[in-house]
Design a protein around this motif. Structure first.
Motif, PDB file in Angstrom:
ATOM      1  N   CYS A   1       0.838  -1.183   0.000  1.00 54.01           N
ATOM      2  CA  CYS A   1       0.000   0.000   0.000  1.00 54.01           C
ATOM      3  C   CYS A   1       0.886   1.250   0.000  1.00 54.01           C
ATOM      4  CB  CYS A   1      -0.896  -0.014   1.236  1.00 54.01           C
ATOM      5  SG  CYS A   1      -1.765   1.534   1.524  1.00 54.01           S
TER       6      CYS A   1
ATOM      7  N   ASN B   1      -0.954  -3.567   3.987  1.00 54.97           N
ATOM      8  CA  ASN B   1      -1.816  -4.237   3.001  1.00 54.97           C
ATOM      9  C   ASN B   1      -1.248  -4.135   1.589  1.00 54.97           C
ATOM     10  OD1 ASN B   1      -3.578  -4.702   5.083  1.00 54.97           O
ATOM     11  ND2 ASN B   1      -4.802  -2.867   4.649  1.00 54.97           N
TER      12      ASN B   1
ATOM     13  N   CYS C   1      -6.361   4.973   3.410  1.00 55.21           N
ATOM     14  CA  CYS C   1      -4.909   5.135   3.322  1.00 55.21           C
ATOM     15  C   CYS C   1      -4.545   6.286   2.382  1.00 55.21           C
ATOM     16  CB  CYS C   1      -4.251   3.851   2.852  1.00 55.21           C
ATOM     17  SG  CYS C   1      -3.993   2.692   4.201  1.00 55.21           S
TER      18      CYS C   1
HETATM   19 ZN   LIG Z   1      -3.263   0.891   3.136  1.00 56.17          ZN
END
Ligand SMILES: [Zn+2]
Lengths: 232, 284
Positions: free
Chosen positions: B103, B110, B137
């Motif tokens: 991510c 993630n 995010c």
């Molecule tokens: Zn994330």
């Protein structure tokens, strides 16, 4: 074999031929057959059972020819102070070419490639990627000097530009030839016309800053004529 | 027709025996130019150093978080390293992390949405959004990004430091600033007005150029964009052709001493023939 993998196969076949011809033109030891491999041979060597080309199998390493070593050997400096022997080490060595499997190339990929060049003591590395690496990844390249890392995009290698009829013949001058040229014309190198290092032909020949390349053009009226360019 | 005018060489004349005022002025000027060149060289070196630091920071942040749930140390690393960043550097970080299968937000473990969507991400999500695992995010990353200075780190005032704050979801419960300096109660109430002012460059902490269009910035910009080659060759005259300064007068003037039959018209042929001979070995 699917249409797509057969298209991909002939694409990569062209790319590998161009890269090998490029290395041969620079002066590395590669055979005629290697540089002009047929599509059938390429398929036999580099495709898997399904007919899809495998980029990882296409990596290769080549040695500079004696001529190339001579060309890359610096001149002894008249006023060499301490180790004159050190200065005569040829500034060339093994070249290693790899083809990126992943569609995007980031810092980690180029770092890993840089580490391989370092471990195996390759002088020059060529990394052929499917798309342009990220800007941050490209910043690694100058930090590796004197190890030379060159990045080429696959699309830029589909055609060998040096074979195009409008591209004149470019030849790298040795340090000795460069010295004689400058003496003959009573020039300083800074007075020569220039060629940028990112010029497609400069990239093709892997020219380094300060080298001089001779360009021979054919002219209807004047026959052959030569000009010289200083790499910046 | 006038009598023959003696050929005046444009080559540098041998220096007169004793230093004149002109010489002194020239020496002074040379010293000044040298200092100027050195100064520019230092600036460029500084810029390179800072860029290298930023690259190293991006590399460090590629490997965060150190555990599935980020540690306080991870948070501190992020906060301290991004101080030098421009907003574009944070975008670069997100892109690098996405390529690495993480991510784009450095404190999230993630996989990015790009990993699931593949190429279709480019039309399913807005640009950049596929670098993150979720909108949350992306928002947290944006929260950090808006605090970054637009001015490149190497042009910033070194006496002014920037304190980056994480999105409130990621702050420790007691809301302690990383350096323990400020602990302001009431910060939990998200101060939107404050953030907006920061984003608009109305606060000094945001280091935006909009707030201070001083000549300091303008001047240094020009330095930063100067091509490096200008260092090695400061005198490229406007008469140069492709960087080559025609010197025919100089050459033929000099040749007159030794070789009178050579006139200007066939100079080129002559030179080329000589060159061909010289380099026969090269062009097989
Ligand atoms: Zn994330």
């Amino acid at each position: 074999m699917s249409d797509e993998s057969s298209r991909e196969l002939s694409r990569l076949w062209r790319i590998l031929r161009t890269v090998k011809q490029m290395c041969a033109d620079r002066g590395y030891e590669l055979t005629e057959e290697e540089c002009n491999i047929s599509l059938a041979d390429f398929r036999a060597q580099y495709a898997d059972e399904s007919g899809a080309p495998q980029r990882t199998r296409m990596a290769f390493t080549a040695r500079p020819t004696d001529d190339m070593v001579t060309k890359y050997t610096p001149l002894p400096r008249p006023a060499a102070r301490n180790n004159a022997a050190d200065e005569l080490v040829p500034q060339i060595g093994l070249i290693h070419v790899e083809f990126a499997n992943e569609p995007s190339v980031g810092i980690k990929h180029l770092k890993a490639f840089a580490q391989l060049l370092n471990e195996k003591v390759y002088w020059t590395g060529i990394y052929v990627s499917q798309a342009a690496p990220t800007p941050s990844a490209l910043k690694i390249v100058p930090s590796l000097l004197p190890t030379v890392m060159e990045i080429f995009k696959e699309d830029d290698l589909l055609v060998n530009i040096s074979r195009h009829e409008l591209v004149p013949k470019h030849t790298l001058l040795s340090a000795e030839d460069k010295k004689r040229l400058l003496e003959r014309y009573r020039l300083k190198e800074t007075q020569l016309p220039r060629i940028r290092m990112d010029d497609p032909m400069a990239r093709y020949l892997g020219l380094r800053r300060g080298q001089v390349v001779k360009i021979i053009r054919k002219s209807e009226t004047a026959g052959r004529y030569a000009s010289y360019r200083w790499t910046i | 027709m006038a009598t023959k005018v003696p050929v005046k060489s444009i080559l540098k004349q041998p220096a007169p025996p004793k230093p004149t005022d002109e010489d002194k002025a020239k020496a002074e000027k040379d010293r000044h130019n040298l200092n100027l060149a050195l100064q520019h060289a230092y600036l460029i070196q500084h810029q390179k150093d800072v860029q290298a630091q930023i690259l190293t920071s991006i590399e460090t942040l590629l490997d965060l978080p150190s555990s599935p749930i980020f540690t306080a140390q991870d948070a501190n690393t992020l906060i301290s390293l991004v101080q030098q960043f421009q907003p574009s550097d944070l975008d670069a970080l997100a892109e690098e992390r996405r390529i690495d299968g993480r991510c784009g937000y450095a404190l999230c473990a993630n996989a990015p949405r790009y990993a699931k969507l593949g190429e279709s991400a480019s039309w399913k999500l807005s640009k950049g959004a596929s670098d993150f695992c979720s909108a949350a995010c992306a928002r947290k990353s944006l929260y950090v990004k808006t605090q970054l200075g637009e001015v490149p780190a190497w042009e910033r005032d070194p006496t002014r430091t920037l304190t980056i704050k994480l999105h409130q979801d990621d702050r420790p419960v007691e809301d302690q600033a990383p350096d323990g300096k400020s602990r302001v109660s009431g910060r939990q109430v998200a101060n939107d007005g404050n953030d907006l002012a920061l984003e608009r460059g109305e606060k000094t902490a945001s280091l935006r150029p909009a707030q201070v269009m001083t000549d300091r910035i303008v001047e240094k910009r020009t330095v930063a964009h100067k091509p490096l080659s200008s260092l090695s060759n400061t005198a490229v005259s406007h008469t140069a052709i492709e960087g080559y300064e025609p010197r025919r007068t100089a050459l033929s003037g000099k040749r007159e001493d030794s070789d009178d039959s050579d006139d200007d018209d066939n100079d080129d042929d002559h030179d080329d023939k000589m060159a061909e001979e010289l380099f026969d070995g090269v062009d097989e």
